[in-house]
Structure formats: structure tokens, C-alpha cells
Design a protein around this motif. Structure first.
Motif, mmCIF file in Angstrom:
data_model
loop_
_atom_site.group_PDB
_atom_site.id
_atom_site.type_symbol
_atom_site.label_atom_id
_atom_site.label_comp_id
_atom_site.label_asym_id
_atom_site.label_seq_id
_atom_site.Cartn_x
_atom_site.Cartn_y
_atom_site.Cartn_z
ATOM 1 N N LEU A 132 0.857 -1.184 0.000
ATOM 2 C CA LEU A 132 0.000 0.000 0.000
ATOM 3 C C LEU A 132 0.894 1.235 0.000
ATOM 4 C CD1 LEU A 132 -2.635 1.645 0.380
ATOM 5 C CD2 LEU A 132 -2.407 1.235 2.848
ATOM 6 N N TRP A 133 0.727 2.073 -1.016
ATOM 7 C CA TRP A 133 1.453 3.344 -1.115
ATOM 8 C C TRP A 133 0.472 4.479 -0.846
ATOM 9 C CZ3 TRP A 133 6.546 4.083 -3.703
ATOM 10 C CH2 TRP A 133 7.226 2.878 -3.876
ATOM 11 N N VAL A 134 0.846 5.379 0.048
ATOM 12 C CA VAL A 134 -0.052 6.447 0.487
ATOM 13 C C VAL A 134 0.673 7.788 0.428
ATOM 14 C CG1 VAL A 134 -1.406 7.358 2.409
ATOM 15 C CG2 VAL A 134 -1.281 4.887 2.044
ATOM 16 N N VAL A 135 -0.020 8.810 -0.075
ATOM 17 C CA VAL A 135 0.482 10.175 0.030
ATOM 18 C C VAL A 135 -0.470 10.955 0.928
ATOM 19 C CG1 VAL A 135 -0.749 11.040 -2.025
ATOM 20 C CG2 VAL A 135 1.330 12.194 -1.238
ATOM 21 N N GLY A 136 0.083 11.835 1.728
ATOM 22 C CA GLY A 136 -0.764 12.646 2.609
ATOM 23 C C GLY A 136 0.003 13.782 3.235
ATOM 24 N N ASN A 137 -0.722 14.728 3.799
ATOM 25 C CA ASN A 137 -0.081 15.813 4.544
ATOM 26 C C ASN A 137 0.686 15.229 5.737
ATOM 27 O OD1 ASN A 137 -2.654 16.999 3.219
ATOM 28 N ND2 ASN A 137 -1.417 18.788 3.695
ATOM 29 N N ARG A 138 1.827 15.809 6.013
ATOM 30 C CA ARG A 138 2.674 15.291 7.089
ATOM 31 C C ARG A 138 1.922 15.220 8.421
ATOM 32 N NH1 ARG A 138 8.306 15.668 5.794
ATOM 33 N NH2 ARG A 138 8.714 15.412 8.010
ATOM 34 N N HIS A 139 1.098 16.259 8.685
ATOM 35 C CA HIS A 139 0.483 16.368 10.012
ATOM 36 C C HIS A 139 -0.603 15.315 10.262
ATOM 37 C CE1 HIS A 139 -2.550 18.603 7.647
ATOM 38 N NE2 HIS A 139 -3.395 18.204 8.586
ATOM 39 N N LEU A 140 -1.025 14.594 9.219
ATOM 40 C CA LEU A 140 -2.102 13.621 9.399
ATOM 41 C C LEU A 140 -1.642 12.328 10.089
ATOM 42 C CD1 LEU A 140 -3.939 14.098 5.981
ATOM 43 C CD2 LEU A 140 -4.662 14.919 8.226
ATOM 44 N N GLY A 141 -0.345 12.111 10.118
ATOM 45 C CA GLY A 141 0.178 10.975 10.874
ATOM 46 C C GLY A 141 -0.249 9.610 10.356
ATOM 47 N N TYR A 142 -0.310 9.454 9.032
ATOM 48 C CA TYR A 142 -0.744 8.176 8.478
ATOM 49 C C TYR A 142 0.207 7.026 8.849
ATOM 50 C CZ TYR A 142 -4.243 10.506 5.541
ATOM 51 O OH TYR A 142 -5.335 11.221 5.089
ATOM 52 N N HIS A 143 1.481 7.345 9.118
ATOM 53 C CA HIS A 143 2.434 6.289 9.466
ATOM 54 C C HIS A 143 1.996 5.530 10.713
ATOM 55 C CE1 HIS A 143 3.645 9.768 11.841
ATOM 56 N NE2 HIS A 143 4.291 8.938 12.670
ATOM 57 N N VAL A 144 1.305 6.213 11.625
ATOM 58 C CA VAL A 144 0.838 5.563 12.847
ATOM 59 C C VAL A 144 -0.230 4.518 12.512
ATOM 60 C CG1 VAL A 144 -0.268 5.911 15.093
ATOM 61 C CG2 VAL A 144 1.378 7.597 14.224
ATOM 62 N N LYS A 145 -1.171 4.898 11.656
ATOM 63 C CA LYS A 145 -2.223 3.964 11.244
ATOM 64 C C LYS A 145 -1.640 2.760 10.502
ATOM 65 C CE LYS A 145 -6.241 7.020 10.790
ATOM 66 N NZ LYS A 145 -5.685 8.142 11.548
ATOM 67 N N LEU A 146 -0.693 3.040 9.601
ATOM 68 C CA LEU A 146 -0.119 1.961 8.808
ATOM 69 C C LEU A 146 0.638 0.979 9.698
ATOM 70 C CD1 LEU A 146 1.108 3.934 5.657
ATOM 71 C CD2 LEU A 146 -0.973 2.571 5.927
ATOM 72 N N ARG A 147 1.347 1.473 10.684
ATOM 73 C CA ARG A 147 2.065 0.565 11.588
ATOM 74 C C ARG A 147 1.094 -0.273 12.407
ATOM 75 N NH1 ARG A 147 6.366 5.162 13.361
ATOM 76 N NH2 ARG A 147 7.796 4.943 11.587
ATOM 77 N N ARG A 148 -0.018 0.312 12.799
ATOM 78 C CA ARG A 148 -1.022 -0.455 13.541
ATOM 79 C C ARG A 148 -1.593 -1.584 12.688
ATOM 80 N NH1 ARG A 148 -5.567 3.235 16.001
ATOM 81 N NH2 ARG A 148 -6.446 1.150 16.390
ATOM 82 N N LEU A 149 -1.843 -1.278 11.412
ATOM 83 C CA LEU A 149 -2.489 -2.256 10.533
ATOM 84 C C LEU A 149 -1.518 -3.278 9.953
ATOM 85 C CD1 LEU A 149 -5.032 -0.168 8.434
ATOM 86 C CD2 LEU A 149 -5.569 -2.090 9.916
ATOM 87 N N PHE A 150 -0.364 -2.788 9.491
ATOM 88 C CA PHE A 150 0.569 -3.634 8.742
ATOM 89 C C PHE A 150 1.772 -4.078 9.574
ATOM 90 C CE2 PHE A 150 -1.802 -1.474 5.454
ATOM 91 C CZ PHE A 150 -1.835 -2.350 4.384
ATOM 92 N N GLY A 151 2.010 -3.373 10.669
ATOM 93 C CA GLY A 151 3.203 -3.663 11.454
ATOM 94 C C GLY A 151 4.444 -3.001 10.905
#
Length: 382
Positions: free
Chosen positions: A344-363
Motif C-alpha cells: 500500500l502506497w499512500v500520500v498525505g499531509n505530514r500532520h495527518l500521521g498516516y504512518h501511525v495507522k499503517l504501523r497499527r495495521l501492517f506492522g
């Protein structure tokens, strides 16, 4: 969230779609209730062809189902919500004719009820498409929250349909009253949508190529900076894999993948009918190969383990509300559909913190690229 909307003649149990008991956002608001009160108090005759434009979660269609209206919507989710809300309130689905913004509108419109959309362009396009069916006796009433109705909104009604005025505000909502003027038929001009433009020369494989945008699709007249950044970091050279452009918008990302990997099977998915129509036309103007276009609810319908790569620029607004619910559902749907080793490749604003969600889901979550405003992240399904 299930909630009850009170109209002058009944109460209705309503929910957004997909229904989530943790979601505190209602399926209706003061603008919907204000319009329904006005119809009752003014004694408006809901006879003939009643058309409801932009009904966000089916609240208006459900409350007016007895009058067998036509609902016109750009949103797959809104149409599903309408079906569910009709059933929830024991109104048959055939009580409401469901059309999309890409369908041919009714030939005659006797009552036009407009829930003002966030996109002024979408309103312009739809008023142009409906105008031939509007006649001098058509009752036209719009509704929206005060913050959604601007001078430019009123000018559109006035230019395309006829003289327009507004009501006093109630509970931060306002109504729009328009008196159709058939004499405007020539003066209103042609519908400017869809709109096409050429991409700048710094967009890699897409440089100088044509983009087609139907009204209401994000960044209609230019390439948005998030997508521009994403284009510089897309995976290429993957061969004959199945790649999903999730929330495809005008299809620029998926088209770039198709140009870079001609053997790839690219699937364009969006819940907006306008977006998928744009993606189809953008792709047709620039590329060829194995391709599929789907209007739907994210990754719903994709079998588990059926996808190699998902590319996603998730929205973080639902109408006027800021929420991460959509991105969370997209990420979960992508994980389910990806094969082991899929990405899964994701682009987003830095402040949205998508890396936290991805680590929760994918590890895991890998930073592929970043600048002062955006990040591109990659998560791999184990």
C-alpha cells in the motif's frame, strides 16, 4: 450513528453508510430539516416530477418518499445510504428513482430541491443539465448551512435558472428560492463541464498529457500539489501485477502507472461517479492496456489476496466535517485485498500521521519520500 430526524409529518430513523455505531456524525442536519419545514408550512404542492439534487445521505428522499421523487447524486455511498434509510423507514426502494450525476436527468422538472454541494462546479454542471426540464412553474428551493451558501452560489442559480433570493437563517441554515425564467435559455450559455487541461512538463511520463475533469472532482483546473508529489514517487517496473488506484479522482495516478508499466492491470476505484467518468476519459486520452473502472465503496468487493499494489491519496473531509474515518477504512480494505508481500502506497499531509495507522495495521511503514508538506509512505502486507 442512528438518529431520528423530525419532519412536520413524521419522524425518520436515519444513518450514514456504511453504518458505524462509533460514528457520531448524523445523516441529516439543520438544512435538511429547514427545507422540510418550509415545504410543509408553505403548502408547496409536491406534484408531478419532484427532483432532489445532492441529498447527502438520503434524508430528503426518505422523508419525501411518498411523493415518488427522483434523487440525483454523485456519491455511491449516498445512494447506498438512501437505499438503507428507505428500508429502515419501511419505504420501498422503488418509491425513489435513483439517478447519478452522469445519468440523463428527467425531461420535465416540476419541483427541484437542491442540497447545495460543497463543490460550486458540481452545482453549476447539474443546474445546466437540469435547466432544459425546468419551466416557468417549477418550484425551486435550495438548502444548506449558512457557511455553505455564498454570493457565488446565488449567482449560479440566478444565471442558469432565474431570479434568486435567500431566506432568513434558522439554526445556522438557510434556504434559497429561485423563480425560473425561460428567457434565460440562450443567455445562460453552454455547460463548461467537463473541463480539460494539459499537465505541466515536470510530471514525468504524464508531461504535456491531457487530463479531463468532470465537475466536482478535486482540483478541476490544475494538478493538485499532493498528487504532483505522489507522481514523483510512484512504483514502476513491477510488470504484470494488479494495481488499484484507490480514490482515483481524475485518474492521473493510475494512468501514470499504466504508462510506466504497460503489462500492469490497473483498476480505478472511486465512490464519485464524476471522478470515475473523469478517470475513464483521462485514461482513454493517454494510455491503453488492461484496465477496469469501478464506482464503489473503496476496496469492498475485492477478494482477499487479489491485489499486488494499492495507491491511495485519501480524503480527510466528509462534506464539511474533518474525519479520518475514510482513510482508516481505505487502509483496512487495502490490507484485506492485498496478497502477502503486496504494498500500500499512500500520500498525505505530514500532520495527518498516516504512518501511525499503517504501523497499527501492517506492522510496518516506510518513508518513501517527503517534503515540507507531504509524505509518501509504503506499507507491506506480511
Amino acid at each position: 450513528m442512528n438518529d431520528r430526524m423530525t419532519a412536520p409529518w413524521a419522524e425518520y430513523e436515519l444513518a450514514r453508510f456504511p453504518e458505524d455505531p462509533r460514528d457520531r456524525l448524523r445523516a441529516w442536519d439543520a438544512a435538511d430539516a429547514y427545507l422540510l419545514r418550509h415545504l410543509a408550512e408553505s403548502g408547496t404542492h409536491l406534484k408531478g416530477s419532484v427532483v432532489i439534487l445532492g441529498d447527502r445521505w438520503g434524508a430528503l428522499a426518505t422523508a419525501l418518499a411518498a411523493h415518488r421523487p427522483t434523487q440525483i447524486s454523485d456519491s455511491f455511498l449516498a445512494r447506498q445510504a438512501t437505499r438503507a434509510n428507505l428500508a429502515r423507514n419501511e419505504a420501498g426502494e422503488d418509491a425513489v428513482r435513483l439517478l447519478t450525476t452522469q445519468d440523463t436527468p428527467p425531461d420535465r422538472v416540476d419541483v427541484l430541491l437542491v442540497r447545495v454541494p460543497k463543490s460550486l462546479a458540481l452545482l453549476e454542471d447539474q443546474l445546466h443539465r437540469l435547466a432544459p426540464g425546468v419551466h416557468e412553474g417549477t418550484v425551486v428551493v435550495g438548502t444548506g448551512m449558512v457557511k455553505e451558501i455564498h454570493t457565488s452560489t446565488l449567482k449560479l442559480f440566478e444565471r442558469i435558472l432565474g431570479p434568486t433570493r435567500t431566506s432568513l437563517a434558522q439554526q445556522k441554515a438557510r434556504l434559497i428560492f429561485c423563480a425560473p425564467d425561460p428567457a434565460l435559455h440562450e443567455a445562460r450559455g453552454a455547460n463548461p463541464w467537463p473541463y480539460s487541461y494539459q499537465l505541466p512538463n515536470d510530471t514525468g511520463l504524464l508531461s504535456g498529457r491531457t487530463v479531463i475533469n468532470h465537475a466536482g472532482v478535486f482540483c478541476a483546473d490544475r494538478l493538485d500539489i499532493g498528487t504532483r508529489f505522489f507522481l514523483r514517487h510512484l512504483p514502476h517496473g513491477r510488470g504484470a501485477g494488479r494495481v488499484v488506484d484507490l480514490g482515483c479522482g481524475n485518474g492521473v495516478v493510475g494512468t501514470a502507472v499504466a504508462l510506466g508499466d504497460p503489462e500492469a492491470e490497473v483498476v480505478f476505484v472511486d465512490e464519485s461517479y464524476q471522478a470515475v467518468a473523469s478517470a475513464e476519459e483521462t485514461y482513454a486520452a493517454n494510455a491503453g492496456g488492461k484496465v477496469e473502472f469501478l464506482v464503489g465503496d473503496g476496496m469492498e468487493g475485492f477478494p482477499p489476496g487479489s491485489v499486488d499494489v494499492v495507491l491511495n491519496n485519501p480524503p480527510f473531509h466528509s462534506h464539511q466535517a474533518t474525519t479520518d474515518a475514510t482513510s482508516w477504512r481505505m487502509f483496512k480494505g487495502a490490507r484485506r485485498a492485498l496478497r502477502p508481500g503486496g504494498e500500500l502506497w499512500v500520500v498525505g499531509n505530514r500532520h495527518l500521521g498516516y504512518h501511525v495507522k499503517l504501523r497499527r495495521l501492517f506492522g510496518n511503514s516506510e518513508l518513501v519520500g517527503s517534503d515540507a508538506k507531504f509524505v509518501v509512505l509504503k506499507a507491506v502486507k506480511s
